[in-house]
Design a protein around this motif. Sequence first.
Motif: not given
Lengths: 370, 293
Positions: B183-184, B186-193, B197, B201-202, B205
Amino acid sequence: MGALSIRNVRKSYHGNEILKGIDLEIDKGEFLILVGPSGCGKSTLLSMIAGLDSVTSGEIRIGDRVVNDLSPKDRDIAMVFQSYALYPNMTVRENISFGLQIRKVPAAEQARIVERVANTLQIGHLLDRKPSQLSGGQRQRVAMGRAISREPSLFLFDEPLSNLDAKLRVEMRTEIKLLHQRMGTSIVYVTHDQIEAMTLGDKIAVMKAGEVQQFGTPQEIYDNPANLFVAGFMGSPSMNFIPAKVEAVGSGYGVKLESGQRTHVFPVPGGDGKLKAWEGREVLFGIRPEQITHKSESRLGLPQFQTAEMPIRLTEPTGPDTMVLVPINGKDVVCRVHPAHAGQPGESMELMFDLSKSVFFDPASEQRIA
Amino acid sequence: MADMSVAHTAGASKLGRFIIYGLLALVCLYYLMPLFVMLSTSLKSLDEIRAGNLLSLPGEFRTDAWVKAWDSACTGVQCEGLKGFFWNSVSFVVPAVVISTMIGAFNGYALTMYRFRGSDLVFGMLMIGCFIPFQVVLLPMAQTLGALGIANSTLGLVFVHVVYGAAFTTLFFRNYYVTIPDELVKAAKIDGAGFLRIFFSIILPLSVPIIVVSVIWQFTQVWNDFLFGVVFSSGDRQPITVALNNLVNTSTGVKEYNVDMAAAIIAALPTLLVYIVAGKYFVRGLTAGAVKG
């Protein structure tokens, strides 16, 4: 203009059809609930609206654009996940502004938006914390903050409250509804909890096995369930289904109920047309617990009310009401009576049946008859 | 009755503890003994070694064996100690570890977060790579290095270790990334990454613990490797493991055990250091907070 329209959408994985032709439509600002048991396809449908899953056939429109082949970032949506999916390596502030940063929103504008979102959700004091330092409710707020920061035209919620404890869940439910009232953005909200569905939704789509069983307002669905599944799924405690024979009573038709040596035939108001074809055959007579109460003198004599004395098998006090179990036609039937009027197990009590909202199902096809 | 049984189990657990710690101490002693012998021998003079007990402490601490091992011991015909070979090893181990870890991270990310058709098959084939013995790839690898024109070079050695290590590092990262909720992503995809990226970024780290594991593993493997070193390099470009072998096998009359021991410790020191330094950062639970906590 519809905010979201889903037309004959299908999804299959390896030849298995998960969604079998879904049609839904909501207007701008409406709160749509997709509800159903696990495996009904509600989350898959949400994923497809988000663009995280592809559509096998059919069409999804957000606003006036067909979005089938658009990537999630171009759909003008934001999503809140069940696990919140906050980026663990970023502070709350960075979590909220990540999407803005990617969209190259100027830094000053980003700061202004974060400020506004933090005020709206009262998370200003949390901005410099990492997600691991937040409680479940706070994470939930941050996840919503991340979603509203971009001001999308459609919000998607995937069971956002199911990780919270019971008390917090009710609080956050109210908050989501208030947020929706304030912002007026359309929402699609997936849940398996029928109470969430009833309380939050403007429209509810009850799903089962990849099909929409019924699509309507919460009250329509509660009062006029399309089939046995919807009737049983919505409402708690759920509707009683009593196998009963249809008999002619006077000029109309009624159902024959047996309880503790006694037999009653209750005439069904307005049921003559549709029940006629079922004379002498068995149907499933559906009646909600709150439609069977203690005897109230003021209602006596009204045609839709019938009384009968029935033996009590069990009582379950809930505080405001007491659930009384009585056997009818071999089934345990739950009745919702005022605690002061509830009898004791072993005794019998007079119960009043409100037949105006009773429903009838075909036992074989499970479809609604009347 | 109940009291008796409580007393009984308490006594039994105390005895159990005693046995466990006793065994641990014994095992610890067993493993530390060789290191102790090496260290004390490296600090003794040759006379003392010949005269004394293997386990005795040095009567007088002398560092000339260490100086000789580093500076002037003979490794075949030339007598310049290990220092040149030490830096040889550093010069190919560091890039080999860094590159194979990066490739592992990237592979693991692609294999878990962006499942494609046949991704499980690709992963399965990579896994087979973990089971191929070094000896099997020697000849084809020599041909490949020759064809690429990097035979007998530092670059060639880096290439060999990266290719051989990628299977292991991919396994590490892949198995770590399957525990990160998708889901992490997926959330980033929806944020546009996008793909990169999200990785930088995620995912990256969050990868610190597994990067540490991968670095420790790869460093130990590559630094301690002898076979690839002896086959794919020659002369003054050889790694320290090969030089150590040569040093120990080069005898000019007397066998200098103290120099051999000092040289062996020097050759093993970097891996020890990596364990001590990196082990500290081996912290779990960095993903805490991504999901319900």
